[in-house]
Design a protein around this motif. Sequence first.
Motif, PDB file in Angstrom:
ATOM      1  N   ASN A 188      -6.383  -1.092  -6.148  1.00 47.37           N
ATOM      2  CA  ASN A 188      -5.536  -1.015  -5.267  1.00 47.37           C
ATOM      3  C   ASN A 188      -5.791  -2.877  -4.714  1.00 47.37           C
ATOM      4  OD1 ASN A 188      -3.777   0.570  -6.001  1.00 47.37           O
ATOM      5  ND2 ASN A 188      -4.274   1.464  -4.021  1.00 47.37           N
TER       6      ASN A 188
ATOM      7  N   SER B 217       0.360  -1.099   0.096  1.00 49.23           N
ATOM      8  CA  SER B 217       0.110  -0.093   0.394  1.00 49.23           C
ATOM      9  C   SER B 217       0.797   1.039   0.085  1.00 49.23           C
ATOM     10  CB  SER B 217      -1.189  -0.271   1.201  1.00 49.23           C
ATOM     11  OG  SER B 217      -0.288   0.049   2.253  1.00 49.23           O
TER      12      SER B 217
ATOM     13  N   HIS C 244      -9.866   9.047  -5.836  1.00 51.29           N
ATOM     14  CA  HIS C 244      -9.571   8.147  -4.546  1.00 51.29           C
ATOM     15  C   HIS C 244     -10.113   6.642  -4.528  1.00 51.29           C
ATOM     16  CE1 HIS C 244      -7.192   7.480  -0.875  1.00 51.29           C
ATOM     17  NE2 HIS C 244      -8.552   6.881  -0.696  1.00 51.29           N
TER      18      HIS C 244
ATOM     19  N   ASN D  88      -9.697   0.580   8.884  1.00 52.01           N
ATOM     20  CA  ASN D  88      -8.333   2.021   8.047  1.00 52.01           C
ATOM     21  C   ASN D  88      -7.524   2.293   8.636  1.00 52.01           C
ATOM     22  OD1 ASN D  88     -11.084   2.989   7.317  1.00 52.01           O
ATOM     23  ND2 ASN D  88     -12.155   3.871   9.071  1.00 52.01           N
TER      24      ASN D  88
ATOM     25  N   CYS E 271     -15.889  -2.601  -4.919  1.00 46.30           N
ATOM     26  CA  CYS E 271     -15.175  -0.989  -4.463  1.00 46.30           C
ATOM     27  C   CYS E 271     -15.756   0.215  -3.808  1.00 46.30           C
ATOM     28  CB  CYS E 271     -13.988  -1.526  -4.278  1.00 46.30           C
ATOM     29  SG  CYS E 271     -13.570  -3.848  -4.250  1.00 46.30           S
TER      30      CYS E 271
ATOM     31  N   GLU F  88     -16.084   2.538  -1.546  1.00 41.66           N
ATOM     32  CA  GLU F  88     -15.126   3.882  -0.809  1.00 41.66           C
ATOM     33  C   GLU F  88     -15.989   5.292  -0.706  1.00 41.66           C
ATOM     34  OE1 GLU F  88     -12.208   3.769   0.695  1.00 41.66           O
ATOM     35  OE2 GLU F  88     -13.066   1.962   0.738  1.00 41.66           O
TER      36      GLU F  88
ATOM     37  N   LEU G  60     -14.524  -4.533   2.347  1.00 40.91           N
ATOM     38  CA  LEU G  60     -13.805  -2.906   2.410  1.00 40.91           C
ATOM     39  C   LEU G  60     -14.770  -1.670   3.555  1.00 40.91           C
ATOM     40  CD1 LEU G  60     -13.206  -1.240  -1.121  1.00 40.91           C
ATOM     41  CD2 LEU G  60     -11.817  -2.086   0.656  1.00 40.91           C
TER      42      LEU G  60
ATOM     43  N   LYS H  33      -3.457   2.234   8.546  1.00 38.60           N
ATOM     44  CA  LYS H  33      -2.911   1.860   6.726  1.00 38.60           C
ATOM     45  C   LYS H  33      -1.443   2.387   7.134  1.00 38.60           C
ATOM     46  CE  LYS H  33      -6.048   3.579   3.048  1.00 38.60           C
ATOM     47  NZ  LYS H  33      -7.305   3.792   4.357  1.00 38.60           N
TER      48      LYS H  33
ATOM     49  N   VAL I 209      -8.615   3.077  -4.943  1.00 38.54           N
ATOM     50  CA  VAL I 209      -8.197   1.603  -3.748  1.00 38.54           C
ATOM     51  C   VAL I 209      -8.655   0.916  -4.133  1.00 38.54           C
ATOM     52  CG1 VAL I 209      -9.801   1.398  -1.686  1.00 38.54           C
ATOM     53  CG2 VAL I 209      -8.993   3.906  -1.625  1.00 38.54           C
TER      54      VAL I 209
END
Length: 568
Positions: free
Chosen positions: A310, A14, A303, A350, A290, A294, A101, A352, A307
């Motif tokens: 990824n 990430s 964004h 959340n 996904c 988000e 997610l 990272k 996400v």
Amino acid sequence: MASAPPPPQEAVHSGRRLLSPTLFFSSSSPLRLRPSPPPPPSAHRRRSRYSRLVAASSSSSSSSAPPPPREMPWPHVLTVAGSDSGGGAGIQADIKACAALGAYCSSVVTAVTAQNTAGVQGIHVVPEEFIREQLNSVLSDMSVDVVKTGMLPSIGVVKVLCESLKKFPVKALVVDPVMVSTSGDALSESSTLSVYRDELFAMADIVTPNVKEASRLLGNVSLHTVSDMRSAAESIYKFGPKYVLVKGGDMPESSDAVDVFFDGKEFIELHGRRIKTRNTHGTGCTLASCIASELAKGAKMLHAVQVAKNFVESALHHSKDLIIGNGPQGPFDHLFKLKSPPYNVGSHQNFKPDQLFLYAVTDSGMNKKWGRSIKEAVQAAIEGGATIVQLREKDSETREFLEAAKACVEICKSSGVPLLINDRVDIALACNADGVHVGQSDMSAREVRELLGPGKIIGVSCKTPAQAQQAWNDGADYIGCGGVFPTTTKANNPTLGFEGLKTVSLASKLPVVAIGGINASNAGSVIELGLPNLMGVAYALVESQDERVDYAELHVAAEGEFAEAQRL
Ligand SMILES: Cc1ncc(COP(=O)(O)OP(=O)(O)O)c(N)n1
Ligand SMILES: Cc1nc(C(=O)O)sc1CCOP(=O)(O)O
Ligand SMILES: [Mg+2]
């Protein structure tokens, strides 16, 4: 000493994701540039009907009425799609992707397919009136944030959906124009093309065709190059969606997976690794779900797309060797994070590891010296670029500490920066901080986890490989390792030096932040060590009255080293 474990895959992975359209996905370096700032906290603050009712009744009735329940917003995606009996795509993929997610997923089933890894053997379309009834049931009751569409088998179904969305507007609509399965089976009558283009796209926030679907939507134009994909995105944009993502995963010529994102003005190429695997069934459904998740959490579109991309790439990578079914296209594992270190211990959904990049630690002595409040120190650190904050208040009274912590929670929340509390689990619980940092003489990470639950971040200070192993066993999310240099901020703190940091980091399965005597002039040398799971540097707010200067300098030094190391 424990044998060196493999680097934490997702932590490194990430960290390499960059928002710049031109600089995607360096393949081998463990180092990374400063991550893009985290998305703002969820804009989803809607009250449930129940909480509104209770709040209304409690304000108008006597003081004996029960207090209103705490709000617990849960981002909500409704998928309107077909069922895949094989479980790899359709409704089944959507529910798993949203769950992975952190979004709630309700479902309106448009068709039931008999399907496996070999292809689609049969389709049973749900009657339109019953689709309308399902839509009505969910949308009239459940505060849906985002609707995501998949298989819409007929014109009638598309029309029913459009009518329902007009009756019950939602925050965003994600349209995955599923028409033909990868196995080549038709999932939608060809007559639906016109109603897709003329009615549904005009209501959509984003449309996500692959190249075959884009070609069909545009009258079977041939699409062979990225430049063709750009033209297709532009043409589809004219049908009315706010954004278009043309997915290039099927483009035979490209060695990497290039998608083209278009917002009406600018084209952005999103590059990803092409994973060699047969397990790609359901990637389109998953990507769209996904994105929807988000968006439901409050993310901006680009964004959300990144996400999602990824996530799909990581899921494909982790599932590349799975064997389910005998056909040419297998399903993949959306819940891979439950199995892969360091995520198998219930980490903060959340958190990272990138967020450890520039880690600010408050110091009450220094605040007093400079005559400023904790809140001011935290505000200044964030303005200077801090990506995570720890309140380390060794001599505050509990009440005073709690008041300051509550104020800092608000500041950090509005900047999307996690706030941790040093030592004091009670304060963290009372102010609803994002987590706690503990040392070897504090409560163990396991005990803290029992009290805080799986959703919070837990850091542990470690000076030996055995301590790092224990932190991992106890379910911590990261370790703090130091002192790298001598420090005056922590009394009697042994200095480990680079060798100690190296030994502990290499023995750690968790992401690491280095601490102790780090400043703008030596941060680069720490980063330069190139340790694969060293995610950032921690630094106490002691050097000057204005941390904006310190942090800005530290930031530049650290980022410069990351950039340099990445070039090499
Ligand atoms: C990021 C980070 N790393 C290490 C520490 C030190 O924690 P601990 O050993 O518990 O010592 P005190 O901070 O409680 O004095 C830290 N606070 N943060
Ligand atoms: C709180 C703390 N923990 C350390 C450890 O080695 O675990 S060093 C330290 C002090 C960090 O402050 P400064 O950046 O001023 O050295
Ligand atoms: Mg401590």
